[in-house]
Design a protein around this motif. Structure first.
Motif, mmCIF file in Angstrom:
data_model
loop_
_atom_site.group_PDB
_atom_site.id
_atom_site.type_symbol
_atom_site.label_atom_id
_atom_site.label_comp_id
_atom_site.label_asym_id
_atom_site.label_seq_id
_atom_site.Cartn_x
_atom_site.Cartn_y
_atom_site.Cartn_z
ATOM 1 N N VAL A 140 -33.389 44.999 -20.915
ATOM 2 C CA VAL A 140 -34.366 45.493 -21.883
ATOM 3 C C VAL A 140 -35.486 46.232 -21.152
ATOM 4 O O VAL A 140 -35.998 45.760 -20.136
ATOM 5 C CB VAL A 140 -34.941 44.320 -22.699
ATOM 6 C CG1 VAL A 140 -35.986 44.805 -23.701
ATOM 7 C CG2 VAL A 140 -33.818 43.583 -23.426
ATOM 8 N N CYS A 141 -35.873 47.383 -21.670
ATOM 9 C CA CYS A 141 -36.999 48.125 -21.108
ATOM 10 C C CYS A 141 -38.290 47.328 -21.315
ATOM 11 O O CYS A 141 -38.543 46.824 -22.410
ATOM 12 C CB CYS A 141 -37.107 49.498 -21.770
ATOM 13 S SG CYS A 141 -38.485 50.485 -21.143
ATOM 14 N N ASN A 142 -39.088 47.229 -20.262
ATOM 15 C CA ASN A 142 -40.278 46.386 -20.333
ATOM 16 C C ASN A 142 -41.489 47.127 -19.764
ATOM 17 O O ASN A 142 -42.239 46.590 -18.947
ATOM 18 C CB ASN A 142 -40.052 45.082 -19.557
ATOM 19 C CG ASN A 142 -40.920 43.953 -20.070
ATOM 20 O OD1 ASN A 142 -41.372 43.961 -21.207
ATOM 21 N ND2 ASN A 142 -41.150 42.952 -19.231
ATOM 22 N N ASN A 143 -41.709 48.356 -20.221
ATOM 23 C CA ASN A 143 -42.750 49.185 -19.623
ATOM 24 C C ASN A 143 -44.145 48.932 -20.192
ATOM 25 O O ASN A 143 -45.077 49.687 -19.918
ATOM 26 C CB ASN A 143 -42.396 50.676 -19.765
ATOM 27 C CG ASN A 143 -42.191 51.106 -21.199
ATOM 28 O OD1 ASN A 143 -42.470 50.343 -22.127
ATOM 29 N ND2 ASN A 143 -41.700 52.312 -21.400
ATOM 30 N N ARG A 144 -44.314 47.874 -20.980
ATOM 31 C CA ARG A 144 -45.642 47.548 -21.488
ATOM 32 C C ARG A 144 -46.425 46.647 -20.539
ATOM 33 O O ARG A 144 -47.552 46.253 -20.825
ATOM 34 C CB ARG A 144 -45.534 46.852 -22.849
ATOM 35 C CG ARG A 144 -44.871 47.684 -23.940
ATOM 36 C CD ARG A 144 -44.989 46.988 -25.294
ATOM 37 N NE ARG A 144 -44.223 47.688 -26.318
ATOM 38 C CZ ARG A 144 -43.014 47.310 -26.733
ATOM 39 N NH1 ARG A 144 -42.438 46.245 -26.204
ATOM 40 N NH2 ARG A 144 -42.390 47.974 -27.678
ATOM 41 N N THR A 145 -45.824 46.266 -19.404
ATOM 42 C CA THR A 145 -46.481 45.322 -18.501
ATOM 43 C C THR A 145 -46.186 45.684 -17.054
ATOM 44 O O THR A 145 -45.325 46.532 -16.778
ATOM 45 C CB THR A 145 -46.002 43.891 -18.814
ATOM 46 O OG1 THR A 145 -46.848 42.947 -18.142
ATOM 47 C CG2 THR A 145 -44.554 43.684 -18.381
ATOM 48 N N ALA A 146 -46.898 45.054 -16.118
ATOM 49 C CA ALA A 146 -46.646 45.288 -14.698
ATOM 50 C C ALA A 146 -45.252 44.770 -14.340
ATOM 51 O O ALA A 146 -44.881 43.655 -14.693
ATOM 52 C CB ALA A 146 -47.694 44.563 -13.858
ATOM 53 N N ARG A 147 -44.491 45.592 -13.626
ATOM 54 C CA ARG A 147 -43.144 45.203 -13.207
ATOM 55 C C ARG A 147 -42.823 45.895 -11.901
ATOM 56 O O ARG A 147 -43.362 46.963 -11.588
ATOM 57 C CB ARG A 147 -42.108 45.564 -14.277
ATOM 58 C CG ARG A 147 -42.153 47.031 -14.686
ATOM 59 C CD ARG A 147 -41.320 47.313 -15.909
ATOM 60 N NE ARG A 147 -41.370 48.730 -16.243
ATOM 61 C CZ ARG A 147 -40.336 49.432 -16.668
ATOM 62 N NH1 ARG A 147 -39.163 48.861 -16.830
ATOM 63 N NH2 ARG A 147 -40.462 50.711 -16.939
ATOM 64 N N TYR A 148 -41.921 45.294 -11.146
ATOM 65 C CA TYR A 148 -41.557 45.832 -9.837
ATOM 66 C C TYR A 148 -40.134 46.353 -9.898
ATOM 67 O O TYR A 148 -39.197 45.615 -10.201
ATOM 68 C CB TYR A 148 -41.668 44.747 -8.769
ATOM 69 C CG TYR A 148 -41.286 45.218 -7.390
ATOM 70 C CD1 TYR A 148 -42.039 46.185 -6.737
ATOM 71 C CD2 TYR A 148 -40.155 44.712 -6.750
ATOM 72 C CE1 TYR A 148 -41.692 46.625 -5.465
ATOM 73 C CE2 TYR A 148 -39.803 45.149 -5.482
ATOM 74 C CZ TYR A 148 -40.574 46.098 -4.846
ATOM 75 O OH TYR A 148 -40.228 46.545 -3.590
ATOM 76 N N LEU A 149 -39.974 47.652 -9.610
ATOM 77 C CA LEU A 149 -38.665 48.296 -9.708
ATOM 78 C C LEU A 149 -38.150 48.756 -8.348
ATOM 79 O O LEU A 149 -37.352 49.680 -8.259
ATOM 80 C CB LEU A 149 -38.729 49.466 -10.685
ATOM 81 C CG LEU A 149 -39.157 49.107 -12.112
ATOM 82 C CD1 LEU A 149 -39.238 50.341 -12.988
ATOM 83 C CD2 LEU A 149 -38.214 48.084 -12.724
ATOM 84 N N GLY A 150 -38.632 48.129 -7.287
ATOM 85 C CA GLY A 150 -38.099 48.404 -5.959
ATOM 86 C C GLY A 150 -38.940 49.300 -5.085
ATOM 87 O O GLY A 150 -38.642 49.470 -3.904
#
Length: 236
Positions: free
Chosen positions: A81-91
């Motif tokens: 699921v796309c979760n671009n509303r919060t801080a996330r680490y994508l590498g």
């Protein structure tokens, strides 16, 4: 036993992705005074709609293979699921630091500075935000709607964003420095130390109808856009 099939989001790209919490309730209808009583229990589940973009040949190839493997509603899709509303680490470390407001100068220094840009006397500062996925601090039983999360990402997960544990999907209602309230309630008990997936939350679903996954090929090459309706499954 059902097979779990992963969708590669980089290959089978989505234009839109929507998930709603659905439930069943019972009502005898409005009374003579116009009032209505709704009776329900905690039976909420995710339903979703995935709108795939026009498919190139490689994507169409994967789509038809997934359709063959699904066998209608017999097998299970695991959807990231796309979760671009919060801080996330994508590498990408630098991209993560920028996304949470770290300046280019601080990224270059390798630490945070005081508000005026100064450092400690030894030329050091505060540690950069960690980007590890959060962990559960205290065990929580099935049915709970609040957990304690550690780590920068967990303490800052935004209301309206998602997280998943063991491919069960939850949406954040509120977060107070890592005390996270969410919906629907925990599907199963969670142990202290369990890793929570915020950067790439996942959910297991079945097709809502056996005919929902039917990619259409145009002129023997590309695939048309495709809309797929899905419903959460609880098989583990």
């Amino acid at each position: 036993m059902a097979t779990v099939i992963d969708i590669d989001p980089a290959l089978l790209r989505r234009a839109h992705e929507n998930f709603w919490i659905d439930l069943d309730d019972v009502s005898p209808g409005p009374g003579l005074d116009g009032r209505e009583q709704i009776v329900f229990t905690e039976n909420r589940r995710w339903i979703g709609r995935l709108d795939f973009v026009r498919m190139r040949p490689a994507a169409l190839g994967q789509a038809v293979v997934i359709g063959d493997r699904l066998r209608g509603r017999a097998n299970i899709l695991r959807v990231t699921v796309c979760n671009n509303r919060t801080a996330r680490y994508l590498g990408d470390d630098a991209a993560f630091y920028r996304s949470v407001g770290v300046s280019e100068a601080e990224i270059a220094l390798g630490h945070l500075t005081f508000d005026d840009g100064s450092e400690y006397d030894g030329g050091t500062g505060f540690a950069l935000p960690d980007h590890e996925e959060p962990v559960v601090l205290a065990a929580a039983p099935a049915g709970a709607s609040e957990i304690e999360l550690d780590g920068y990402i967990g303490r800052n997960i935004a209301a309206g964003s998602f997280f998943s544990i063991n491919d069960f999907l939850y949406r954040v209602a509120a977060n107070s420095d890592g005390t996270v309230t969410f919906n629907p309630p925990l599907r199963e008990a969670v142990a202290a130390g369990a890793v929570v997936d915020v950067s790439n939350p996942k959910v297991r679903v079945r097709l809502q109808d056996k005919a929902d996954w039917r990619p259409v090929c145009e002129y023997f090459r590309n695939g048309q856009p495709m809309t797929v309706n899905v419903v959460e499954v609880f098989d583990r």
